[in-house]
Design an enzyme around this catalytic site. Structure first.
Site, PDB file in Angstrom:
ATOM      1  N   CYS A  57     -51.880  26.021  92.552  1.00 44.28           N
ATOM      2  CA  CYS A  57     -51.948  25.347  90.978  1.00 44.28           C
ATOM      3  C   CYS A  57     -51.227  24.111  90.904  1.00 44.28           C
ATOM      4  O   CYS A  57     -50.020  23.816  91.725  1.00 44.28           O
ATOM      5  CB  CYS A  57     -51.021  26.199  90.115  1.00 44.28           C
ATOM      6  SG  CYS A  57     -50.805  25.505  88.295  1.00 44.28           S
ATOM      7  N   LEU A  58     -51.640  23.019  90.646  1.00 41.95           N
ATOM      8  CA  LEU A  58     -50.972  21.705  90.634  1.00 41.95           C
ATOM      9  C   LEU A  58     -49.642  21.810  89.893  1.00 41.95           C
ATOM     10  O   LEU A  58     -48.936  20.693  90.094  1.00 41.95           O
ATOM     11  CB  LEU A  58     -51.987  20.634  89.730  1.00 41.95           C
ATOM     12  CG  LEU A  58     -53.321  20.212  90.446  1.00 41.95           C
ATOM     13  CD1 LEU A  58     -54.439  19.667  89.550  1.00 41.95           C
ATOM     14  CD2 LEU A  58     -53.223  19.737  91.860  1.00 41.95           C
TER      15      LEU A  58
ATOM     16  N   HIS B 140     -58.181  31.078  85.778  1.00 42.31           N
ATOM     17  CA  HIS B 140     -56.994  30.407  85.946  1.00 42.31           C
ATOM     18  C   HIS B 140     -56.560  29.426  84.710  1.00 42.31           C
ATOM     19  O   HIS B 140     -55.528  29.382  84.148  1.00 42.31           O
ATOM     20  CB  HIS B 140     -56.969  29.657  87.205  1.00 42.31           C
ATOM     21  CG  HIS B 140     -55.625  28.843  87.413  1.00 42.31           C
ATOM     22  ND1 HIS B 140     -54.906  29.159  88.932  1.00 42.31           N
ATOM     23  CD2 HIS B 140     -55.172  27.721  87.187  1.00 42.31           C
ATOM     24  CE1 HIS B 140     -54.020  28.473  88.873  1.00 42.31           C
ATOM     25  NE2 HIS B 140     -53.981  27.478  87.877  1.00 42.31           N
ATOM     26  N   GLU B 141     -57.509  28.564  84.406  1.00 38.66           N
ATOM     27  CA  GLU B 141     -57.344  27.452  83.350  1.00 38.66           C
ATOM     28  C   GLU B 141     -57.184  28.112  81.950  1.00 38.66           C
ATOM     29  O   GLU B 141     -56.424  27.533  81.327  1.00 38.66           O
ATOM     30  CB  GLU B 141     -58.702  26.315  83.477  1.00 38.66           C
ATOM     31  CG  GLU B 141     -59.060  25.625  84.709  1.00 38.66           C
ATOM     32  CD  GLU B 141     -57.674  25.305  85.521  1.00 38.66           C
ATOM     33  OE1 GLU B 141     -56.755  24.871  84.859  1.00 38.66           O
ATOM     34  OE2 GLU B 141     -57.712  25.106  86.627  1.00 38.66           O
TER      35      GLU B 141
ATOM     36  N   GLY C 227     -59.645  22.317  89.222  1.00 34.90           N
ATOM     37  CA  GLY C 227     -59.514  22.437  87.661  1.00 34.90           C
ATOM     38  C   GLY C 227     -58.304  21.834  87.156  1.00 34.90           C
ATOM     39  O   GLY C 227     -57.301  21.496  87.693  1.00 34.90           O
TER      40      GLY C 227
ATOM     41  N   HIS D 268     -53.755  29.104  81.441  1.00 26.82           N
ATOM     42  CA  HIS D 268     -52.968  27.742  81.031  1.00 26.82           C
ATOM     43  C   HIS D 268     -52.764  27.647  79.673  1.00 26.82           C
ATOM     44  O   HIS D 268     -51.840  27.205  79.087  1.00 26.82           O
ATOM     45  CB  HIS D 268     -53.239  26.545  81.905  1.00 26.82           C
ATOM     46  CG  HIS D 268     -52.762  26.452  83.073  1.00 26.82           C
ATOM     47  ND1 HIS D 268     -51.513  26.598  83.636  1.00 26.82           N
ATOM     48  CD2 HIS D 268     -53.540  26.373  84.268  1.00 26.82           C
ATOM     49  CE1 HIS D 268     -51.267  26.262  84.686  1.00 26.82           C
ATOM     50  NE2 HIS D 268     -52.504  26.116  85.285  1.00 26.82           N
TER      51      HIS D 268
ATOM     52  N   GLN E  37     -51.333  21.385  81.065  1.00 25.85           N
ATOM     53  CA  GLN E  37     -50.933  20.817  82.165  1.00 25.85           C
ATOM     54  C   GLN E  37     -50.252  19.256  81.982  1.00 25.85           C
ATOM     55  O   GLN E  37     -49.571  18.638  82.621  1.00 25.85           O
ATOM     56  CB  GLN E  37     -51.724  20.966  83.509  1.00 25.85           C
ATOM     57  CG  GLN E  37     -51.678  22.548  83.923  1.00 25.85           C
ATOM     58  CD  GLN E  37     -52.637  22.734  84.967  1.00 25.85           C
ATOM     59  OE1 GLN E  37     -53.637  22.664  84.942  1.00 25.85           O
ATOM     60  NE2 GLN E  37     -51.962  22.983  86.160  1.00 25.85           N
TER      61      GLN E  37
HETATM   62  O1  GNR Z   1     -56.646  22.807  92.265  1.00 29.51           O
HETATM   63  C1  GNR Z   1     -56.556  23.767  92.035  1.00 29.51           C
HETATM   64  N1  GNR Z   1     -56.988  24.885  92.859  1.00 29.51           N
HETATM   65  C2  GNR Z   1     -57.101  26.097  92.638  1.00 29.51           C
HETATM   66  C3  GNR Z   1     -57.095  27.067  93.758  1.00 29.51           C
HETATM   67  C4  GNR Z   1     -57.298  28.575  93.673  1.00 29.51           C
HETATM   68  C5  GNR Z   1     -57.681  29.031  92.468  1.00 29.51           C
HETATM   69  C6  GNR Z   1     -57.152  28.097  91.431  1.00 29.51           C
HETATM   70  C7  GNR Z   1     -56.962  26.810  91.501  1.00 29.51           C
HETATM   71  S1  GNR Z   1     -56.748  25.923  90.186  1.00 29.51           S
HETATM   72  C8  GNR Z   1     -55.735  24.630  90.774  1.00 29.51           C
HETATM   73  C9  GNR Z   1     -55.537  23.249  89.600  1.00 29.51           C
HETATM   74  C10 GNR Z   1     -54.817  23.885  88.737  1.00 29.51           C
HETATM   75  O2  GNR Z   1     -53.468  24.116  88.814  1.00 29.51           O
HETATM   76  N2  GNR Z   1     -55.459  24.327  87.466  1.00 29.51           N
HETATM   77  O3  GNR Z   1     -54.996  24.735  86.766  1.00 29.51           O
HETATM   78 NI    NI Z   2     -52.894  25.692  87.508  1.00 29.21          NI
END
Ligand code: GNR
Ligand code: NI
Length: 169
Positions: A91-92, A133-134, A46, A137, A51
């Site tokens: 999270c990236l 999660h997104e 995601g 952000h 980001q």
């Molecule tokens: O790549 C991602 N993997 C992930 C793994 C578990 C729960 C949420 C995520 S999202 C993350 C990419 C990211 O940072 N999205 O904002």
């Molecule tokens: Ni993230």
């Protein structure tokens, strides 16, 4: 399309609250394309526009095995949430960090697609985690905000250490 660079914690721009998209034009299509390309290049499941330092309410996700089921949500809103699940998140913007977070098991989300058409999706399990999660952000929130202060400081110290090691390697 281009691969954009991803902001990393503790960049204060990750705390920006994104504003709703009002114009569904070619520029928005370009942004969505860039988000997909950036997400796939980083092996993420995601990515939120926040980001890549674009503070509009746009997110993309693809949790499929074959990485061919892209989903783009513009101006997403949660209509219903049900149940709860614990999932190990990454999270990236926090490379190499993982932690268990509790979130709703199922969410019903109303959003627009890239053409401005309204869509309502009901998701559960890992995809529901990803979308929540997104969406966080887009409100300037990150997954470590859910951890206890002790757990958070331990993890952030680990991130610091990893970065220092990477810098001297
Ligand atoms: O790549 C991602 N993997 C992930 C793994 C578990 C729960 C949420 C995520 S999202 C993350 C990419 C990211 O940072 N999205 O904002
Ligand atoms: Ni993230």
């Amino acid at each position: 399309m281009s691969v954009l660079s991803i902001l990393e914690f503790p960049d204060p721009r990750l705390r920006t609250r994104a504003t709703p998209v009002t114009v569904f034009d070619a520029k928005l299509g370009q942004l969505v394309g860039d988000l997909y390309e950036t997400m796939y290049a980083a092996n993420g499941v995601g990515l939120a526009a926040t980001q890549v330092n674009v503070h509009q309410r746009v997110l993309v996700a693809d949790m499929s095995e074959d990485r061919k089921q892209p989903l783009a949500l513009i101006n997403p809103e949660i209509l219903e949430r049900n149940g709860s699940q614990v999932y190990q998140e990454g999270c990236l913007s926090f490379p190499g960090l993982y932690a268990d977070v509790t979130r709703a098991l199922r969410v019903k989300v109303r959003a627009r697609d890239v053409d401005g058409k309204e869509l309502v999706v009901e998701v559960e399990g890992p995809l529901a985690v990803c979308i929540q999660h997104e969406m966080d952000h887009l409100d300037g929130k990150v997954f470590v905000d859910y951890l206890s202060p002790l757990k958070r400081s331990l993890l952030l110290k680990r991130l610091d250490k990893q970065r220092k090691q990477a810098a001297t390697a």
